[in-house]
Scaffold this motif. Sequence first.
Motif, mmCIF file in Angstrom:
data_model
loop_
_atom_site.group_PDB
_atom_site.id
_atom_site.type_symbol
_atom_site.label_atom_id
_atom_site.label_comp_id
_atom_site.label_asym_id
_atom_site.label_seq_id
_atom_site.Cartn_x
_atom_site.Cartn_y
_atom_site.Cartn_z
ATOM 1 N N ASN A 81 11.988 -39.975 33.453
ATOM 2 C CA ASN A 81 11.240 -41.093 34.525
ATOM 3 C C ASN A 81 11.964 -41.031 35.757
ATOM 4 O O ASN A 81 12.666 -42.183 36.188
ATOM 5 C CB ASN A 81 11.462 -42.593 33.697
ATOM 6 N N HIS A 161 2.484 -39.206 33.439
ATOM 7 C CA HIS A 161 3.771 -39.565 33.765
ATOM 8 C C HIS A 161 3.721 -41.092 33.971
ATOM 9 O O HIS A 161 4.446 -41.830 33.643
ATOM 10 C CB HIS A 161 4.327 -38.709 34.787
ATOM 11 N N TYR A 165 5.277 -44.004 31.681
ATOM 12 C CA TYR A 165 6.770 -44.731 32.249
ATOM 13 C C TYR A 165 6.361 -46.052 33.141
ATOM 14 O O TYR A 165 7.175 -46.772 33.287
ATOM 15 C CB TYR A 165 7.456 -43.457 33.095
ATOM 16 N N SER A 172 5.367 -49.487 31.669
ATOM 17 C CA SER A 172 4.738 -48.337 30.580
ATOM 18 C C SER A 172 3.739 -48.682 29.681
ATOM 19 O O SER A 172 3.997 -49.864 29.209
ATOM 20 C CB SER A 172 6.164 -47.961 30.025
#
Length: 195
Positions: A81, A161, A165, A172
């Motif tokens: 992250n 992604h 995250y 998230s």
Amino acid sequence: MLAMNKFRILGATVITIAASVMITSCGHDKRSTGWEYAPNMYEHIAYDPDQKNPNFKDGKTAQVPPAGTIPVGFVRFDYPNTKDGYEKASLEVKSPMAQTKQNFAEGQVLFMHYCSPCHGETGQGDGLVTQHGYPNPPSYSKGQSSRGGAMKDLTDGKIYHTITYGVNAMGSYASQLNPDERWKVVMYIHHLQTL
């Protein structure tokens, strides 16, 4: 005479059975049948998660899984992250999800449930939360990403992604959407980038 002996034997048998039934049924719990079939089904010998357990050094029954183990069915996402992890995911991660009408439709439903309150139904950043004082997220087709570049140019890896995250005010969604569901949302977001 022979018939009389048969009646006596039969009568003695009936009286014996009746007496046995009455004796065994008296004085017991009315709810109990007196028979136990598979008692381990309700009197388990296993430890409850919150019980002390002498089989482990720390005495706890509920143990943390060993380091490095992966749950069955879990798909590892080995991109940290960080900004570098985000950029690396952009270059290396491609959707494994088949481009089908069913996956697209499921992605649309998931987007409407989880994403549209902020991003809006058409991905223009005009969701309901903006009416309550929250900042508008960027439009998928016209906006600029806070990490640089146009939102319409976001790749599979960048979107996945971000869903995994979160970024900025977006948290998230890894606990709400499993990996397959995230890929379906990515597929639908690519559609919104063209609007």
